[in-house]
Scaffold this motif. Structure first.
Motif, PDB file in Angstrom:
ATOM      1  N   VAL A 214       1.132  -1.266  -0.435  1.00 10.36           N
ATOM      2  CA  VAL A 214      -0.007  -0.216  -0.141  1.00 10.36           C
ATOM      3  C   VAL A 214       0.488   1.222   0.052  1.00 10.36           C
ATOM      4  CG1 VAL A 214      -1.788   1.604   1.279  1.00 10.36           C
ATOM      5  CG2 VAL A 214      -1.681  -1.173   1.312  1.00 10.36           C
ATOM      6  N   ALA A 215       0.492   1.780  -0.761  1.00  9.34           N
ATOM      7  CA  ALA A 215       1.187   3.679  -1.173  1.00  9.34           C
ATOM      8  C   ALA A 215       0.789   4.569  -0.022  1.00  9.34           C
ATOM      9  CB  ALA A 215       0.173   4.040  -2.234  1.00  9.34           C
ATOM     10  N   PRO A 216       1.828   5.040   0.464  1.00  6.43           N
ATOM     11  CA  PRO A 216       1.813   6.211   1.630  1.00  6.43           C
ATOM     12  C   PRO A 216       0.723   6.845   1.048  1.00  6.43           C
ATOM     13  CG  PRO A 216       3.767   7.008   1.100  1.00  6.43           C
ATOM     14  CD  PRO A 216       3.739   5.761  -0.162  1.00  6.43           C
ATOM     15  N   GLY A 217      -0.597   7.507   1.973  1.00  2.00           N
ATOM     16  CA  GLY A 217      -1.921   7.991   1.524  1.00  2.00           C
ATOM     17  C   GLY A 217      -3.399   7.249   1.128  1.00  2.00           C
ATOM     18  N   ARG A 228      -9.700 -16.053  10.113  1.00  2.00           N
ATOM     19  CA  ARG A 228     -10.406 -16.310  11.858  1.00  2.00           C
ATOM     20  C   ARG A 228      -9.116 -16.107  12.166  1.00  2.00           C
ATOM     21  NH1 ARG A 228     -15.609 -17.284  13.157  1.00  2.00           N
ATOM     22  NH2 ARG A 228     -16.815 -18.131  11.536  1.00  2.00           N
ATOM     23  N   ALA A 229      -8.326 -15.061  11.595  1.00  4.63           N
ATOM     24  CA  ALA A 229      -6.454 -14.999  12.594  1.00  4.63           C
ATOM     25  C   ALA A 229      -6.811 -13.652  12.694  1.00  4.63           C
ATOM     26  CB  ALA A 229      -5.965 -15.790  11.270  1.00  4.63           C
ATOM     27  N   GLU A 230      -5.479 -13.203  13.891  1.00  6.97           N
ATOM     28  CA  GLU A 230      -5.865 -11.733  14.299  1.00  6.97           C
ATOM     29  C   GLU A 230      -4.688 -10.861  13.011  1.00  6.97           C
ATOM     30  OE1 GLU A 230      -2.740 -11.668  17.319  1.00  6.97           O
ATOM     31  OE2 GLU A 230      -3.882 -12.460  18.392  1.00  6.97           O
ATOM     32  N   LEU A 231      -5.964  -9.891  12.778  1.00  3.90           N
ATOM     33  CA  LEU A 231      -5.721  -8.971  11.932  1.00  3.90           C
ATOM     34  C   LEU A 231      -4.230  -7.816  12.364  1.00  3.90           C
ATOM     35  CD1 LEU A 231      -8.674  -6.749  11.216  1.00  3.90           C
ATOM     36  CD2 LEU A 231      -7.823  -9.354  10.211  1.00  3.90           C
ATOM     37  N   ARG A 232      -3.341  -8.749  11.428  1.00  2.78           N
ATOM     38  CA  ARG A 232      -1.790  -7.506  12.107  1.00  2.78           C
ATOM     39  C   ARG A 232      -0.656  -7.186  10.648  1.00  2.78           C
ATOM     40  NH1 ARG A 232       1.509 -12.538  15.480  1.00  2.78           N
ATOM     41  NH2 ARG A 232      -0.154 -12.620  16.371  1.00  2.78           N
ATOM     42  N   LEU A 233      -0.448  -5.599  11.086  1.00  2.00           N
ATOM     43  CA  LEU A 233       0.269  -5.517  10.126  1.00  2.00           C
ATOM     44  C   LEU A 233       1.202  -4.739  10.214  1.00  2.00           C
ATOM     45  CD1 LEU A 233      -2.225  -2.145  10.400  1.00  2.00           C
ATOM     46  CD2 LEU A 233      -2.491  -3.479   9.021  1.00  2.00           C
ATOM     47  N   PRO A 234       1.953  -4.939   9.465  1.00  2.00           N
ATOM     48  CA  PRO A 234       3.793  -4.636   9.263  1.00  2.00           C
ATOM     49  C   PRO A 234       4.271  -3.492  10.546  1.00  2.00           C
ATOM     50  CG  PRO A 234       3.065  -4.387   7.210  1.00  2.00           C
ATOM     51  CD  PRO A 234       1.661  -4.244   8.061  1.00  2.00           C
ATOM     52  N   ARG A 235       5.383  -3.720  10.890  1.00  2.00           N
ATOM     53  CA  ARG A 235       5.652  -3.238  12.178  1.00  2.00           C
ATOM     54  C   ARG A 235       5.594  -1.922  11.852  1.00  2.00           C
ATOM     55  NH1 ARG A 235      11.172  -6.561  14.585  1.00  2.00           N
ATOM     56  NH2 ARG A 235      10.961  -6.561  12.338  1.00  2.00           N
ATOM     57  N   ASP A 236       5.999  -1.177  10.960  1.00  2.00           N
ATOM     58  CA  ASP A 236       6.564   0.212  10.259  1.00  2.00           C
ATOM     59  C   ASP A 236       5.338   0.964   9.111  1.00  2.00           C
ATOM     60  OD1 ASP A 236       6.762  -1.595   7.898  1.00  2.00           O
ATOM     61  OD2 ASP A 236       8.712  -0.238   7.439  1.00  2.00           O
ATOM     62  N   TRP A 237       4.014  -0.064   9.679  1.00  2.00           N
ATOM     63  CA  TRP A 237       2.301   0.068   8.916  1.00  2.00           C
ATOM     64  C   TRP A 237       2.295   1.650   8.851  1.00  2.00           C
ATOM     65  CZ3 TRP A 237      -0.992   2.742  10.366  1.00  2.00           C
ATOM     66  CH2 TRP A 237      -1.910   3.080  11.731  1.00  2.00           C
ATOM     67  N   GLY A 238       2.488   2.706   9.762  1.00  2.00           N
ATOM     68  CA  GLY A 238       2.499   4.553   9.704  1.00  2.00           C
ATOM     69  C   GLY A 238       3.538   4.829   9.232  1.00  2.00           C
ATOM     70  N   ARG A 239       4.732   4.671  10.188  1.00  2.00           N
ATOM     71  CA  ARG A 239       5.769   5.441   9.383  1.00  2.00           C
ATOM     72  C   ARG A 239       6.451   5.271   7.589  1.00  2.00           C
ATOM     73  NH1 ARG A 239      10.873   4.248  12.781  1.00  2.00           N
ATOM     74  NH2 ARG A 239      10.363   1.997  12.460  1.00  2.00           N
ATOM     75  N   ALA A 240       6.754   3.668   7.522  1.00  2.00           N
ATOM     76  CA  ALA A 240       6.770   3.557   5.817  1.00  2.00           C
ATOM     77  C   ALA A 240       5.573   4.173   4.912  1.00  2.00           C
ATOM     78  CB  ALA A 240       6.648   2.299   6.093  1.00  2.00           C
ATOM     79  N   ARG A 241       4.256   4.045   5.583  1.00  2.00           N
ATOM     80  CA  ARG A 241       3.468   4.511   4.341  1.00  2.00           C
ATOM     81  C   ARG A 241       2.191   5.755   5.876  1.00  2.00           C
ATOM     82  NH1 ARG A 241       4.650   0.022   5.177  1.00  2.00           N
ATOM     83  NH2 ARG A 241       5.194  -1.719   3.569  1.00  2.00           N
ATOM     84  N   PRO A 242       2.961   6.791   5.583  1.00  2.00           N
ATOM     85  CA  PRO A 242       2.263   7.865   6.385  1.00  2.00           C
ATOM     86  C   PRO A 242       0.853   8.147   5.453  1.00  2.00           C
ATOM     87  CG  PRO A 242       3.833   9.058   5.307  1.00  2.00           C
ATOM     88  CD  PRO A 242       4.073   7.041   5.091  1.00  2.00           C
ATOM     89  N   GLY A 243      -0.588   8.622   6.646  1.00  2.00           N
ATOM     90  CA  GLY A 243      -1.618   8.933   5.845  1.00  2.00           C
ATOM     91  C   GLY A 243      -2.537   7.872   5.130  1.00  2.00           C
TER      92      GLY A 243
END
Length: 309
Positions: A214-217, A228-243
């Motif tokens: 997913v691109a920033p923004g 049926r699993a926990e929804l997990r995002l990459p550790r840098d989900w916000g910093r690497a993809r601001p917005g």
């Protein structure tokens, strides 16, 4: 009258429903009484069968004919062919439906195609609306081989998006290119381009891998969790993809804020114009639903499963 109700045999999908006599519906003033001709089966319905007590009613997607119009004067007249969304009691010979959740069914649309439309079509429509502008943007759709995914592929393509369809196996990819997918690949395949919009129904590691593209923004819209699993995002989900914006779309919450009848009519118009195919993969009989439920439960069909009355 008779309806499909849950049983206490939860060993498999084959033995979880039976035809039983039930009380006739008593419509409220804003409800029409419908003689049901076809119903669709959704994975969400199968997933709750084991959680319901024996004798519970089920079923959302309904196509049929108005037997008695709403007492308050709203909705269609007697004899009108309609499609609508039930309150988990649609798998029956007759059902009372809120006229705000009904749309008149054009003669060109058969019962099976109509029944396949409400849950899948509305979920895809509302998810894409939540994502925002589509023209010229890249949309990655996970679970694209299912009913909602196939509707989303068609709607996104028609709106001018570049569509990447992810599926769990090559067999699930059948027909997606013809529906408008520009790229069809199995889960985890590198899209090769930044993704502006992610529509996810899988959850688990599929969501995690898809989010990495997913691109920033960009916009991420989740409408299911088949893993049926926990929804997990990459550790840098916000910093690497601001917005990046995150949304969850639950159909029976969305319909409280939408004109469902209008939206069903819009989808039906696309069907009559051959711009949207409800993707009916299998039509079974409601007197013997086991084979159809088994095929859906085991992901042996690409598209929608319908039961004809």
């Amino acid at each position: 009258m008779k309806a499909l109700v849950t049983t206490d045999d939860a060993d498999n999908a084959d033995g979880r429903l039976r035809l039983d006599p039930v009380d006739e519906p008593e419509p409220l003033p804003g409800q029409a009484l419908i003689a049901v001709s076809a119903v669709a089966v959704n994975r969400g319905e199968l997933s709750v069968l084991d959680e319901l007590p024996p004798g519970s009613r089920i079923g959302w997607d309904v196509a049929g004919t108005v037997l008695r119009p709403a007492a308050d004067g709203s909705g269609p007249a007697v004899g009108t062919r309609v499609v609508g969304l039930a309150d988990r009691d649609g798998w029956a010979e007759r059902v009372a439906l809120d006229t705000r959740r009904l749309a008149r069914l054009p003669d060109a649309v058969d019962w099976a195609a109509a029944a396949a439309l409400p849950v899948a079509g509305l979920t895809a429509l509302y998810a894409l609306q939540r994502a925002g502008r589509l023209l010229g943007r890249t949309v990655l759709i996970t679970g694209a081989g299912g009913g909602v995914g196939r509707a989303a592929v068609q709607l996104a393509s028609a709106a001018g998006a570049h569509v990447i369809a992810w599926v769990g196996s090559p067999d699930r990819a059948t027909g997606l290119a013809a529906l408008g997918a520009d790229v069809v690949a199995t889960y985890g395949t590198d899209p090769g381009v930044p993704v502006d919009i992610l529509l996810d129904s899988c959850g688990g590691t599929v969501l995690t891998r898809a989010f990495e593209s997913v691109a920033p923004g960009g916009s991420v819209v989740v409408y299911g969790n088949t893993a049926r699993a926990e929804l997990r995002l990459p550790r840098d989900w916000g910093r690497a993809r601001p917005g990046v914006s995150l949304h969850y779309v639950f159909l029976f919450d969305e319909i409280t804020r939408h004109d469902v009848g209008h939206d069903l009519a819009f989808l039906l118009q696309l069907v009559t114009e051959e711009r949207l195919d409800p993707q009916v993969a299998l039509v079974g009989s409601w007197t013997d639903p086991a084979p159809a439920l088994r095929c859906l439960d085991r992901r042996q069909v690409n598209g929608k499963v319908v039961l004809a009355l």
